[in-house]
Design an enzyme around this catalytic site. Structure first.
Site, mmCIF file in Angstrom:
data_model
loop_
_atom_site.group_PDB
_atom_site.id
_atom_site.type_symbol
_atom_site.label_atom_id
_atom_site.label_comp_id
_atom_site.label_asym_id
_atom_site.label_seq_id
_atom_site.Cartn_x
_atom_site.Cartn_y
_atom_site.Cartn_z
ATOM 1 N N ASN A 122 67.091 46.801 41.792
ATOM 2 C CA ASN A 122 67.465 46.256 40.486
ATOM 3 C C ASN A 122 66.251 45.784 39.699
ATOM 4 O OD1 ASN A 122 69.999 46.762 41.352
ATOM 5 N ND2 ASN A 122 70.535 44.644 41.805
ATOM 6 N N ASP A 180 66.677 43.512 37.294
ATOM 7 C CA ASP A 180 66.968 42.149 36.826
ATOM 8 C C ASP A 180 66.243 41.147 37.727
ATOM 9 O OD1 ASP A 180 68.626 41.373 39.091
ATOM 10 O OD2 ASP A 180 70.259 42.570 38.236
ATOM 11 N N HIS A 205 62.046 49.455 41.833
ATOM 12 C CA HIS A 205 62.102 50.146 40.541
ATOM 13 C C HIS A 205 61.581 49.288 39.396
ATOM 14 C CE1 HIS A 205 65.387 53.030 42.297
ATOM 15 N NE2 HIS A 205 64.168 53.377 42.642
ATOM 16 N N GLY A 248 75.973 47.316 47.375
ATOM 17 C CA GLY A 248 76.137 47.686 45.968
ATOM 18 C C GLY A 248 75.213 48.768 45.470
ATOM 19 N N THR A 249 74.947 49.744 46.309
ATOM 20 C CA THR A 249 74.161 50.888 45.817
ATOM 21 C C THR A 249 74.888 52.185 46.116
ATOM 22 O OG1 THR A 249 72.053 52.087 45.907
ATOM 23 C CG2 THR A 249 72.722 50.969 47.932
ATOM 24 N N PRO A 281 82.609 48.595 47.317
ATOM 25 C CA PRO A 281 84.043 48.871 47.170
ATOM 26 C C PRO A 281 84.387 50.349 47.286
ATOM 27 C CG PRO A 281 83.106 47.973 45.110
ATOM 28 C CD PRO A 281 81.979 48.120 46.080
HETATM 29 C C1 BJW Z 1 79.651 47.328 43.797
HETATM 30 C C2 BJW Z 1 80.351 46.455 42.990
HETATM 31 C C3 BJW Z 1 80.549 45.155 43.485
HETATM 32 C C4 BJW Z 1 80.205 48.318 41.931
HETATM 33 N N1 BJW Z 1 80.061 44.829 44.672
HETATM 34 N N2 BJW Z 1 79.202 46.978 44.975
HETATM 35 C C5 BJW Z 1 67.300 66.027 43.918
HETATM 36 C C6 BJW Z 1 67.475 65.518 45.192
HETATM 37 C C7 BJW Z 1 66.813 64.376 45.615
HETATM 38 C C8 BJW Z 1 65.950 63.702 44.736
HETATM 39 C C9 BJW Z 1 65.769 64.225 43.463
HETATM 40 C C10 BJW Z 1 66.432 65.372 43.074
HETATM 41 N N3 BJW Z 1 66.095 65.593 41.766
HETATM 42 C C11 BJW Z 1 65.242 64.625 41.353
HETATM 43 C C12 BJW Z 1 65.029 63.785 42.375
HETATM 44 C C13 BJW Z 1 64.188 62.591 42.378
HETATM 45 C C14 BJW Z 1 64.851 61.414 41.680
HETATM 46 C C15 BJW Z 1 66.248 61.238 42.231
HETATM 47 O O1 BJW Z 1 66.486 60.604 43.253
HETATM 48 N N4 BJW Z 1 67.239 61.808 41.557
HETATM 49 C C16 BJW Z 1 68.629 61.805 42.051
HETATM 50 C C17 BJW Z 1 69.498 60.934 41.142
HETATM 51 C C18 BJW Z 1 69.098 63.229 42.096
HETATM 52 N N5 BJW Z 1 63.999 60.271 41.984
HETATM 53 C C19 BJW Z 1 62.973 59.965 41.227
HETATM 54 O O2 BJW Z 1 62.680 60.579 40.220
HETATM 55 C C20 BJW Z 1 62.106 58.822 41.716
HETATM 56 N N6 BJW Z 1 60.738 59.206 41.712
HETATM 57 C C21 BJW Z 1 60.271 60.208 42.440
HETATM 58 O O3 BJW Z 1 60.962 60.873 43.176
HETATM 59 O O4 BJW Z 1 58.922 60.403 42.263
HETATM 60 C C22 BJW Z 1 58.272 61.494 42.880
HETATM 61 C C23 BJW Z 1 56.801 61.322 42.556
HETATM 62 C C24 BJW Z 1 55.894 61.114 43.570
HETATM 63 C C25 BJW Z 1 54.530 60.969 43.267
HETATM 64 C C26 BJW Z 1 54.116 61.010 41.939
HETATM 65 C C27 BJW Z 1 55.032 61.206 40.915
HETATM 66 C C28 BJW Z 1 56.390 61.364 41.227
HETATM 67 C C29 BJW Z 1 62.200 57.632 40.768
HETATM 68 C C30 BJW Z 1 63.565 57.062 40.712
HETATM 69 C C31 BJW Z 1 63.594 55.921 39.699
HETATM 70 C C32 BJW Z 1 65.024 55.437 39.460
HETATM 71 N N7 BJW Z 1 65.035 54.620 38.329
HETATM 72 C C33 BJW Z 1 66.298 54.004 37.917
HETATM 73 C C34 BJW Z 1 66.108 53.405 36.524
HETATM 74 C C35 BJW Z 1 65.288 52.120 36.604
HETATM 75 C C36 BJW Z 1 65.118 51.483 35.273
HETATM 76 C C37 BJW Z 1 66.444 51.071 34.655
HETATM 77 O O5 BJW Z 1 67.214 50.294 35.250
HETATM 78 O O6 BJW Z 1 66.701 51.531 33.545
HETATM 79 O O7 BJW Z 1 66.714 53.002 38.856
HETATM 80 S S1 BJW Z 1 67.665 55.142 37.955
HETATM 81 C C38 BJW Z 1 68.870 53.974 38.465
HETATM 82 O O8 BJW Z 1 69.402 54.339 39.767
HETATM 83 C C39 BJW Z 1 68.114 52.646 38.656
HETATM 84 C C40 BJW Z 1 68.725 52.144 39.932
HETATM 85 O O9 BJW Z 1 67.849 51.215 40.562
HETATM 86 C C41 BJW Z 1 68.943 53.403 40.733
HETATM 87 C C42 BJW Z 1 69.951 53.261 41.824
HETATM 88 O O10 BJW Z 1 71.205 52.981 41.318
HETATM 89 P P1 BJW Z 1 72.168 51.962 42.061
HETATM 90 O O11 BJW Z 1 71.551 50.618 42.087
HETATM 91 O O12 BJW Z 1 72.583 52.540 43.345
HETATM 92 O O13 BJW Z 1 73.375 51.852 41.020
HETATM 93 P P2 BJW Z 1 74.645 52.839 40.826
HETATM 94 O O14 BJW Z 1 75.206 52.551 39.493
HETATM 95 O O15 BJW Z 1 74.294 54.227 41.150
HETATM 96 O O16 BJW Z 1 75.671 52.387 41.967
HETATM 97 C C43 BJW Z 1 76.296 51.120 41.913
HETATM 98 C C44 BJW Z 1 77.081 50.946 43.206
HETATM 99 O O17 BJW Z 1 77.630 49.644 43.197
HETATM 100 C C45 BJW Z 1 78.266 51.920 43.359
HETATM 101 O O18 BJW Z 1 78.229 52.478 44.666
HETATM 102 C C46 BJW Z 1 79.499 51.036 43.176
HETATM 103 O O19 BJW Z 1 80.592 51.448 43.976
HETATM 104 C C47 BJW Z 1 78.964 49.714 43.656
HETATM 105 N N8 BJW Z 1 79.651 48.535 43.120
HETATM 106 N N9 BJW Z 1 80.763 47.120 41.827
HETATM 107 C C48 BJW Z 1 79.440 45.776 45.406
HETATM 108 N N10 BJW Z 1 81.254 44.224 42.744
#
Ligand code: BJW
Ligand code: ZN
Length: 255
Positions: free
Chosen positions: A98, A100, A115, A192-193, A219
């Site tokens: 996160n 935040d 991140h 929560g991820t 959930p």
């Molecule tokens: C609850 C709840 C409650 C709800 N209680 N739970 C294909 C395959 C594999 C990888 C790749 C691919 N194509 C591209 C990639 C790489 C890419 C990637 O992974 N993409 C996939 C999405 C396909 N990754 C990257 O690009 C990363 N970098 C990289 O690989 O670099 C290579 C490199 C190496 C060397 C030099 C140069 C490059 C970087 C990733 C950066 C991610 N950034 C973000 C944005 C951050 C800024 C912002 O906030 O705006 O990070 S994306 C976004 O997703 C954010 C989050 O931290 C991240 C994860 O999301 P999270 O936290 O899991 O949230 P949600 O919404 O997905 O899920 C919420 C969950 O909560 C759900 O499960 C709900 O059920 C649950 N929930 N209520 C508990 N009350």
């Protein structure tokens, strides 16, 4: 034995605990998760498309306006019982995706931010930290409201949000520290991820691969169900305080 009892027993017996969090832990504070549809302001915009270097290059004012809206939104909310329960787990390592600051505000010391942070903008060219930004107390930053980013005091290039966008490398030190903590963990709690964004999603897999227990709180099902020893299905702000209380009675504030 219930999943809760099993998870509490694992935690109570563990010497090294890692808590790995995503957007879901902040959902009950009122911060929308990344992949759930945004409600209200900015609902027409896809978070996945704004969180890229290309989006910032093509329309810096749109992207900066979105991040300033989110920074203002985080300022207005409070940590919830889930963040507080994590802070009550003594000596655990908190690894968060996160951007935040709700873990810090709940009392966790030095969470590892994989991140980045909404509160650490820096120059898009030379990397100089931009320092404190002005607050936006009066006007809500409404949907699609463009705001020009400030410029760097050293080189004049645009200041950018201090977060990690798709295609960008994670901060090396933070990622290495997180992998090491996960490798040494007896128990990793993943909370929560969605577990779909890499390389962060490897963190719980590292613990599982090296023989540690993974406890998941969510959930909904996720790809991490496969590596979890126990899945606790439900919202973090309910399950985490109950789990901490079951593992170490009296430690969570129960609210
Ligand atoms: C609850 C709840 C409650 C709800 N209680 N739970 C294909 C395959 C594999 C990888 C790749 C691919 N194509 C591209 C990639 C790489 C890419 C990637 O992974 N993409 C996939 C999405 C396909 N990754 C990257 O690009 C990363 N970098 C990289 O690989 O670099 C290579 C490199 C190496 C060397 C030099 C140069 C490059 C970087 C990733 C950066 C991610 N950034 C973000 C944005 C951050 C800024 C912002 O906030 O705006 O990070 S994306 C976004 O997703 C954010 C989050 O931290 C991240 C994860 O999301 P999270 O936290 O899991 O949230 P949600 O919404 O997905 O899920 C919420 C969950 O909560 C759900 O499960 C709900 O059920 C649950 N929930 N209520 C508990 N009350
Ligand atoms: Zn600069």
């Amino acid at each position: 034995m219930t999943g809760m009892d099993k998870a509490a027993g694992m935690l109570a017996a563990a010497e090294r605990v890692v808590v790995f969090t995503g957007a879901g832990i902040s959902a009950e504070s009122g911060i929308p998760t990344f992949r759930d549809a945004l409600t209200g302001l900015w609902a027409r915009f896809d978070a996945r498309q704004l969180a890229t270097p290309e989006a910032f290059r093509d329309d810096p004012d749109l992207v900066w306006g979105w991040y300033e809206w989110r920074r203002a939104a985080v300022r207005r909310v409070e940590p919830n019982a889930g963040h507080r329960a994590v802070a009550a787990i003594e000596r655990c390592v908190v690894v968060t995706q996160n951007v935040d600051d709700l873990h810090e505000r709940a009392g966790s010391r030095s969470p590892i931010h994989l991140h980045g942070s909404l509160f650490e903008p820096h120059c898009s060219a030379c990397g100089l930290a931009a320092g404190d930004l002005p607050e936006h107390p009066e006007e809500p930053l409404g949907e699609g409201r463009r705001l020009p980013p400030p410029t760097c005091g050293r080189c004049g290039a645009l200041v950018r949000p201090g977060v990690v966008w798709f295609g960008e490398a994670l901060p090396t030190h933070a990622f290495e520290e997180a992998v090491e903590a996960a490798a040494n963990a007896d128990v990793l709690l993943t909370v929560g991820t969605s577990g779909v964004v890499y390389p962060a999603a490897e963190i719980p897999q590292v613990t599982a691969r090296l023989g540690g227990h993974v406890i998941q709180i969510n959930p909904e099902p996720t790809p991490l169900d496969e590596v979890a020893t126990v899945n606790l299905t439900g919202p973090a702000a309910e399950i985490l305080p109950a789990l901490v209380d079951a593992a170490w009675p009296g430690r969570s504030d129960g609210s």
